[in-house]
Write a protein that holds these residues in place. Structure first.
Motif, PDB file in Angstrom:
ATOM      1  N   LEU A  16       0.818  -1.255   0.211  1.00 48.78           N
ATOM      2  CA  LEU A  16      -0.036  -0.042  -0.034  1.00 48.78           C
ATOM      3  C   LEU A  16       0.958   1.113   0.226  1.00 48.78           C
ATOM      4  O   LEU A  16       0.578   2.153  -0.621  1.00 48.78           O
ATOM      5  CB  LEU A  16      -1.040   0.114   1.141  1.00 48.78           C
ATOM      6  N   SER A  17       1.908   1.161   0.787  1.00 52.67           N
ATOM      7  CA  SER A  17       2.831   2.453   0.637  1.00 52.67           C
ATOM      8  C   SER A  17       3.476   2.469  -0.575  1.00 52.67           C
ATOM      9  O   SER A  17       3.446   3.827  -0.901  1.00 52.67           O
ATOM     10  CB  SER A  17       3.944   2.196   1.623  1.00 52.67           C
ATOM     11  N   ASN A  18       3.746   1.473  -1.209  1.00 49.63           N
ATOM     12  CA  ASN A  18       4.211   1.866  -2.554  1.00 49.63           C
ATOM     13  C   ASN A  18       3.007   2.377  -3.521  1.00 49.63           C
ATOM     14  O   ASN A  18       3.891   3.311  -4.422  1.00 49.63           O
ATOM     15  CB  ASN A  18       4.710   0.399  -3.174  1.00 49.63           C
ATOM     16  N   ILE A  19       1.981   1.862  -3.507  1.00 49.19           N
ATOM     17  CA  ILE A  19       0.989   2.763  -4.020  1.00 49.19           C
ATOM     18  C   ILE A  19       0.675   4.056  -3.887  1.00 49.19           C
ATOM     19  O   ILE A  19       0.966   5.050  -4.802  1.00 49.19           O
ATOM     20  CB  ILE A  19      -0.587   1.905  -4.120  1.00 49.19           C
ATOM     21  N   LEU A  20       0.360   4.671  -2.385  1.00 46.49           N
ATOM     22  CA  LEU A  20       0.330   5.778  -2.166  1.00 46.49           C
ATOM     23  C   LEU A  20       1.634   6.701  -2.309  1.00 46.49           C
ATOM     24  O   LEU A  20       1.303   7.996  -2.624  1.00 46.49           O
ATOM     25  CB  LEU A  20       0.133   5.958  -0.690  1.00 46.49           C
ATOM     26  N   GLY A  21       2.769   6.019  -2.449  1.00 48.47           N
ATOM     27  CA  GLY A  21       4.000   6.922  -2.570  1.00 48.47           C
ATOM     28  C   GLY A  21       4.386   7.341  -3.898  1.00 48.47           C
ATOM     29  O   GLY A  21       5.022   8.047  -4.306  1.00 48.47           O
ATOM     30  N   LYS A  22       3.646   6.641  -4.953  1.00 54.65           N
ATOM     31  CA  LYS A  22       3.889   7.171  -6.273  1.00 54.65           C
ATOM     32  C   LYS A  22       3.186   8.581  -6.588  1.00 54.65           C
ATOM     33  O   LYS A  22       2.160   8.918  -5.990  1.00 54.65           O
ATOM     34  CB  LYS A  22       3.067   6.235  -7.308  1.00 54.65           C
ATOM     35  N   LYS A  23       3.997   9.149  -7.434  1.00 54.81           N
ATOM     36  CA  LYS A  23       3.660  10.712  -7.755  1.00 54.81           C
ATOM     37  C   LYS A  23       2.354  10.841  -8.187  1.00 54.81           C
ATOM     38  O   LYS A  23       1.845  10.028  -8.720  1.00 54.81           O
ATOM     39  CB  LYS A  23       4.735  10.939  -8.742  1.00 54.81           C
ATOM     40  N   TRP A  24       1.542  11.826  -7.541  1.00 52.91           N
ATOM     41  CA  TRP A  24       0.429  12.108  -7.841  1.00 52.91           C
ATOM     42  C   TRP A  24      -0.873  11.078  -7.289  1.00 52.91           C
ATOM     43  O   TRP A  24      -1.857  11.692  -7.168  1.00 52.91           O
ATOM     44  CB  TRP A  24      -0.075  12.348  -9.443  1.00 52.91           C
ATOM     45  N   VAL A  25      -0.525  10.166  -6.720  1.00 52.51           N
ATOM     46  CA  VAL A  25      -1.516   8.987  -6.580  1.00 52.51           C
ATOM     47  C   VAL A  25      -2.256   9.741  -5.067  1.00 52.51           C
ATOM     48  O   VAL A  25      -3.484   9.588  -5.271  1.00 52.51           O
ATOM     49  CB  VAL A  25      -0.924   7.673  -5.963  1.00 52.51           C
ATOM     50  N   GLN A  43      -7.368  16.586 -14.250  1.00 53.77           N
ATOM     51  CA  GLN A  43      -6.132  17.333 -14.545  1.00 53.77           C
ATOM     52  C   GLN A  43      -5.917  18.687 -14.209  1.00 53.77           C
ATOM     53  O   GLN A  43      -5.001  19.051 -13.741  1.00 53.77           O
ATOM     54  CB  GLN A  43      -5.922  16.897 -16.005  1.00 53.77           C
ATOM     55  N   ARG A  44      -7.101  19.331 -14.440  1.00 50.83           N
ATOM     56  CA  ARG A  44      -7.106  20.970 -14.064  1.00 50.83           C
ATOM     57  C   ARG A  44      -6.815  20.973 -12.574  1.00 50.83           C
ATOM     58  O   ARG A  44      -6.142  21.939 -12.092  1.00 50.83           O
ATOM     59  CB  ARG A  44      -8.167  21.535 -14.315  1.00 50.83           C
ATOM     60  N   ARG A  45      -7.386  20.147 -11.798  1.00 54.29           N
ATOM     61  CA  ARG A  45      -7.146  20.167 -10.071  1.00 54.29           C
ATOM     62  C   ARG A  45      -5.596  19.824  -9.776  1.00 54.29           C
ATOM     63  O   ARG A  45      -5.068  20.182  -8.834  1.00 54.29           O
ATOM     64  CB  ARG A  45      -8.032  19.159  -9.292  1.00 54.29           C
ATOM     65  N   LEU A  46      -4.919  18.874 -10.383  1.00 52.06           N
ATOM     66  CA  LEU A  46      -3.721  18.544 -10.306  1.00 52.06           C
ATOM     67  C   LEU A  46      -2.537  19.373 -11.299  1.00 52.06           C
ATOM     68  O   LEU A  46      -1.937  18.921 -12.067  1.00 52.06           O
ATOM     69  CB  LEU A  46      -3.710  16.975 -10.692  1.00 52.06           C
ATOM     70  N   ASP A  47      -2.509  20.641 -10.901  1.00 61.29           N
ATOM     71  CA  ASP A  47      -1.572  21.617 -11.746  1.00 61.29           C
ATOM     72  C   ASP A  47      -0.224  20.971 -11.681  1.00 61.29           C
ATOM     73  O   ASP A  47       0.329  20.609 -10.761  1.00 61.29           O
ATOM     74  CB  ASP A  47      -1.484  23.028 -10.928  1.00 61.29           C
ATOM     75  N   GLY A  48       0.198  20.971 -12.956  1.00 62.73           N
ATOM     76  CA  GLY A  48       1.558  20.436 -13.075  1.00 62.73           C
ATOM     77  C   GLY A  48       1.717  18.631 -13.373  1.00 62.73           C
ATOM     78  O   GLY A  48       2.670  18.320 -13.693  1.00 62.73           O
ATOM     79  N   CYS A  49       0.349  17.938 -13.414  1.00 66.62           N
ATOM     80  CA  CYS A  49       0.373  16.532 -13.758  1.00 66.62           C
ATOM     81  C   CYS A  49       0.077  16.477 -15.096  1.00 66.62           C
ATOM     82  O   CYS A  49      -0.714  17.022 -15.745  1.00 66.62           O
ATOM     83  CB  CYS A  49      -0.544  16.202 -12.678  1.00 66.62           C
ATOM     84  N   LEU A  54      -1.118  11.284 -15.442  1.00 68.92           N
ATOM     85  CA  LEU A  54      -2.254  10.935 -14.794  1.00 68.92           C
ATOM     86  C   LEU A  54      -3.075   9.711 -15.198  1.00 68.92           C
ATOM     87  O   LEU A  54      -3.564   8.989 -14.828  1.00 68.92           O
ATOM     88  CB  LEU A  54      -3.165  12.162 -15.305  1.00 68.92           C
ATOM     89  N   THR A  55      -3.000   9.493 -16.506  1.00 67.63           N
ATOM     90  CA  THR A  55      -3.382   8.384 -17.547  1.00 67.63           C
ATOM     91  C   THR A  55      -2.837   7.014 -16.609  1.00 67.63           C
ATOM     92  O   THR A  55      -3.677   5.824 -16.311  1.00 67.63           O
ATOM     93  CB  THR A  55      -3.228   8.391 -18.813  1.00 67.63           C
ATOM     94  N   GLN A  56      -1.521   7.084 -16.577  1.00 65.49           N
ATOM     95  CA  GLN A  56      -0.721   5.917 -15.985  1.00 65.49           C
ATOM     96  C   GLN A  56      -1.113   5.683 -14.462  1.00 65.49           C
ATOM     97  O   GLN A  56      -1.352   4.523 -14.141  1.00 65.49           O
ATOM     98  CB  GLN A  56       0.751   6.236 -16.082  1.00 65.49           C
ATOM     99  N   GLN A  57      -1.324   6.796 -13.605  1.00 64.41           N
ATOM    100  CA  GLN A  57      -1.724   6.536 -12.176  1.00 64.41           C
ATOM    101  C   GLN A  57      -3.177   6.081 -12.196  1.00 64.41           C
ATOM    102  O   GLN A  57      -3.433   5.343 -11.433  1.00 64.41           O
ATOM    103  CB  GLN A  57      -1.386   7.739 -11.445  1.00 64.41           C
ATOM    104  N   LEU A  58      -4.014   6.798 -13.261  1.00 67.97           N
ATOM    105  CA  LEU A  58      -5.599   6.172 -13.057  1.00 67.97           C
ATOM    106  C   LEU A  58      -5.709   4.714 -13.443  1.00 67.97           C
ATOM    107  O   LEU A  58      -6.237   3.953 -12.698  1.00 67.97           O
ATOM    108  CB  LEU A  58      -6.080   7.002 -13.761  1.00 67.97           C
ATOM    109  N   GLU A  59      -4.550   4.262 -14.394  1.00 68.22           N
ATOM    110  CA  GLU A  59      -4.721   2.938 -14.888  1.00 68.22           C
ATOM    111  C   GLU A  59      -4.143   1.888 -13.787  1.00 68.22           C
ATOM    112  O   GLU A  59      -4.913   0.910 -13.443  1.00 68.22           O
ATOM    113  CB  GLU A  59      -4.049   2.777 -16.045  1.00 68.22           C
ATOM    114  N   MET A  60      -3.176   2.438 -12.952  1.00 67.81           N
ATOM    115  CA  MET A  60      -2.868   1.624 -11.766  1.00 67.81           C
ATOM    116  C   MET A  60      -3.809   1.587 -10.751  1.00 67.81           C
ATOM    117  O   MET A  60      -3.799   0.557  -9.943  1.00 67.81           O
ATOM    118  CB  MET A  60      -1.269   2.269 -11.362  1.00 67.81           C
ATOM    119  N   LEU A  61      -4.346   2.494 -10.331  1.00 70.51           N
ATOM    120  CA  LEU A  61      -5.568   2.772  -9.409  1.00 70.51           C
ATOM    121  C   LEU A  61      -6.660   2.116  -9.730  1.00 70.51           C
ATOM    122  O   LEU A  61      -7.403   1.265  -8.948  1.00 70.51           O
ATOM    123  CB  LEU A  61      -5.934   4.216  -8.923  1.00 70.51           C
ATOM    124  N   ILE A  62      -7.019   2.057 -10.960  1.00 71.23           N
ATOM    125  CA  ILE A  62      -8.171   1.082 -11.469  1.00 71.23           C
ATOM    126  C   ILE A  62      -7.663  -0.285 -11.155  1.00 71.23           C
ATOM    127  O   ILE A  62      -8.409  -1.290 -10.733  1.00 71.23           O
ATOM    128  CB  ILE A  62      -8.696   1.252 -13.017  1.00 71.23           C
TER     129      ILE A  62
END
Length: 110
Positions: A16-25, A43-49, A54-62
């Motif tokens: 879980l720490s590995n998941i939560l520790g990923k950038k932007w997660v 994407q607008r809420r995450l200024d700089g992402c 964002l696509t990669q992290q969303l896929e991993m979270l899904i």
């Protein structure tokens, strides 16, 4: 054993720490905690992402059942919204406790 991004973990806390520790997660989860949200708004809420990140992290979270992607086709246009799964909702109090603990105990938070 827990498989996160093709890495095997024997400890659930480490996984879980590995998941939560990923950038932007953590910011992604926190941004959609109270409602479903479309990709562009997130994407607008995450200024700089970047869109790619964002696509990669969303896929991993899904893939890890933390976020659900609800796709609907309306007039040949696919509308995609993201929201927390039941497991994702259960993460929110844990993250709140992590925020409190960090603010109370980490030197960088003072």
């Amino acid at each position: 054993m827990y498989n996160i991004d093709s890495i095997m973990y024997g400890c659930p806390v480490e996984a879980l720490s590995n998941i939560l520790g990923k950038k932007w997660v953590a910011q992604i989860i926190w941004s959609i905690q109270d409602k479903s949200i479309r990709f562009g708004e997130l994407q607008r809420r995450l200024d700089g992402c970047s869109k790619k990140m964002l696509t990669q992290q969303l896929e991993m979270l899904i893939e890890n059942n933390i976020i659900i992607n609800d796709k609907k086709t309306i007039n040949n246009i696919v509308e995609s919204t993201y929201y927390l799964s039941e497991a994702g909702i259960l993460l929110l109090p844990i993250m709140s406790k992590m925020i409190k603990w960090s603010n109370d105990n980490l030197a960088c938070g003072r």
